[in-house]
Design a protein around this motif. Structure first.
Motif, PDB file in Angstrom:
ATOM      1  N   SER A  27       0.724  -1.304   0.060  1.00 10.61           N
ATOM      2  CA  SER A  27       0.047   0.091  -0.076  1.00 10.61           C
ATOM      3  C   SER A  27       0.983   1.302   0.070  1.00 10.61           C
ATOM      4  O   SER A  27       1.914   1.277   0.550  1.00 10.61           O
ATOM      5  CB  SER A  27      -0.995   0.078   1.113  1.00 10.61           C
ATOM      6  N   ALA A  28       0.396   2.300  -0.768  1.00 10.03           N
ATOM      7  CA  ALA A  28       0.891   3.674  -0.549  1.00 10.03           C
ATOM      8  C   ALA A  28      -0.350   4.801  -0.266  1.00 10.03           C
ATOM      9  O   ALA A  28      -1.081   4.634  -0.824  1.00 10.03           O
ATOM     10  CB  ALA A  28       1.688   3.864  -1.997  1.00 10.03           C
ATOM     11  N   SER A  29       0.132   5.485   0.416  1.00  6.75           N
ATOM     12  CA  SER A  29      -0.730   6.753   0.735  1.00  6.75           C
ATOM     13  C   SER A  29       0.058   7.984   1.036  1.00  6.75           C
ATOM     14  O   SER A  29       1.223   8.290   1.200  1.00  6.75           O
ATOM     15  CB  SER A  29      -1.421   6.375   2.138  1.00  6.75           C
ATOM     16  N   LEU A  88       7.649  15.012  10.193  1.00  8.51           N
ATOM     17  CA  LEU A  88       6.290  14.781   9.854  1.00  8.51           C
ATOM     18  C   LEU A  88       6.494  13.783   8.796  1.00  8.51           C
ATOM     19  O   LEU A  88       7.233  13.752   8.001  1.00  8.51           O
ATOM     20  CB  LEU A  88       5.690  15.867   9.382  1.00  8.51           C
ATOM     21  N   ILE A  89       5.324  12.928   8.583  1.00  6.95           N
ATOM     22  CA  ILE A  89       5.432  11.860   7.473  1.00  6.95           C
ATOM     23  C   ILE A  89       4.460  12.401   6.477  1.00  6.95           C
ATOM     24  O   ILE A  89       3.387  12.820   6.676  1.00  6.95           O
ATOM     25  CB  ILE A  89       4.878  10.538   7.856  1.00  6.95           C
ATOM     26  N   GLU A  90       5.140  12.725   5.321  1.00  2.00           N
ATOM     27  CA  GLU A  90       4.378  13.264   4.139  1.00  2.00           C
ATOM     28  C   GLU A  90       3.697  12.218   3.231  1.00  2.00           C
ATOM     29  O   GLU A  90       2.765  12.298   2.655  1.00  2.00           O
ATOM     30  CB  GLU A  90       5.394  14.033   3.212  1.00  2.00           C
ATOM     31  N   ARG A  91       4.349  10.959   3.066  1.00  2.37           N
ATOM     32  CA  ARG A  91       3.792   9.833   2.352  1.00  2.37           C
ATOM     33  C   ARG A  91       4.398   8.633   3.068  1.00  2.37           C
ATOM     34  O   ARG A  91       5.369   8.584   3.248  1.00  2.37           O
ATOM     35  CB  ARG A  91       4.257  10.037   0.931  1.00  2.37           C
ATOM     36  N   VAL A  92       3.409   7.693   2.574  1.00  6.05           N
ATOM     37  CA  VAL A  92       3.973   6.167   3.191  1.00  6.05           C
ATOM     38  C   VAL A  92       3.878   5.284   1.875  1.00  6.05           C
ATOM     39  O   VAL A  92       2.856   5.326   1.161  1.00  6.05           O
ATOM     40  CB  VAL A  92       3.066   5.817   4.355  1.00  6.05           C
ATOM     41  N   ALA A  93       4.880   4.546   1.671  1.00  2.28           N
ATOM     42  CA  ALA A  93       4.972   3.514   0.818  1.00  2.28           C
ATOM     43  C   ALA A  93       5.507   2.166   1.076  1.00  2.28           C
ATOM     44  O   ALA A  93       6.503   1.872   1.505  1.00  2.28           O
ATOM     45  CB  ALA A  93       5.785   3.831  -0.641  1.00  2.28           C
ATOM     46  N   GLY A  94       4.319   1.215   1.508  1.00  2.41           N
ATOM     47  CA  GLY A  94       4.891   0.080   2.088  1.00  2.41           C
ATOM     48  C   GLY A  94       5.706   0.363   3.328  1.00  2.41           C
ATOM     49  O   GLY A  94       5.441   0.742   4.395  1.00  2.41           O
TER      50      GLY A  94
END
Length: 265
Positions: free
Chosen positions: A90-92, A218-224
């Motif tokens: 998943s990516a968000s 801060l987390i800007e994007r998550v990919a796996g």
């Protein structure tokens, strides 16, 4: 096959996952040419031979960012992605709520300005001084959490609402106070490794370096198993005492304290 959002390891009980895993390991390791080592996909059991094959795969492959995989025979998001491809995890890039999206927009603006300490290695500078003042501490201190607080505070002012974040410039002070005082959710390292899907854009990551020292951003994007971040008081080496605001990437497994989620606060 999509990553199931948890660690797959010895004793796994979901036969469909084990069968898919064995087929992929056979293909990726060319075990069809080694009858003595070939895994039996008709047997939906994750046993010692499967663990050995996973370790063999991990020792020969890297993650999606070119870093070596951890050779432990357990399949987290990074190993799964290496086996089944980037589309299988998943990516968000969407924050937990609109307010956290505003916080990230503020942080992105600071990163785009390429904020740097002036003079170099001073924990000072026009923007840095503002971050520290906003957090209520003297200038010249380490400022990674002050940067995060500034982003929350600016977003709150722009939205005409209270700031939900603890007012602090201390990494571990923030971690220790956020749940009790502000009702934030804390996700531990163990919880995040077991289920990377818990980690979302807009969250604050927390690292503990010992002796009361740490680092946050801060987390800007998550990919796996990878988080893409916006951080203050760092640089390309990912140090906790760098000289600016940077966009970086880190493995979830390297965040040794956890994550703070202010969604809905």
């Amino acid at each position: 096959m999509q990553y199931p959002g948890r660690i797959i390891k010895l004793g796994e009980t979901d036969g469909k996952i084990v069968v898919a895993l064995k087929k992929q390991l056979n293909a990726m390791l060319a075990l069809g040419n080694q009858p003595a080592l070939k895994l039996d996909p008709s047997n939906p059991t994750f046993g010692p031979s499967t663990k050995q094959a996973v370790m063999q795969f991990q020792s020969r492959h890297v993650d999606n960012h070119g870093a070596p995989l951890k050779v432990d025979g357990q399949i987290g998001a990074l190993t799964w992605e290496a086996l089944f491809g980037q589309a299988s995890v998943s990516a968000s890039s969407t924050a937990g709520d609109n307010f956290l999206g505003r916080v990230l927009a503020v942080a992105a603006g600071e990163a785009d300005k390429k904020v740097r300490e002036r003079p170099v290695n001073s924990n000072r500078g026009p923007e840095v001084d503002v971050y520290l003042k906003t957090a209520g501490v003297p200038t010249g201190l380490a400022w990674c959490v002050a940067f995060v607080y500034y982003c929350f505070n600016k977003a709150a002012q722009d939205a005409g609402r209270p700031n939900p974040m603890v007012k602090t410039a201390g990494v571990l002070d923030h971690w220790n106070r956020c749940a009790k005082e502000k009702g934030a959710r804390r996700i531990t390292k163990a919880e995040a490794i077991a289920n990377p899907g818990l980690v979302k854009p807009g969250m604050v990551f927390v690292m503990d370096h010992g002796g009361g020292l740490g680092h946050s951003g801060l987390i800007e994007r998550v990919a796996g198993g990878i988080i893409h971040t916006i951080e203050g008081n760092t640089d390309a080496s990912k140090t906790r005492e760098g000289g600016g605001v940077y966009r970086l990437s880190r493995k979830i497994v390297d965040i040794n304290k956890g994550f703070v989620d202010y969604t809905g606060r």
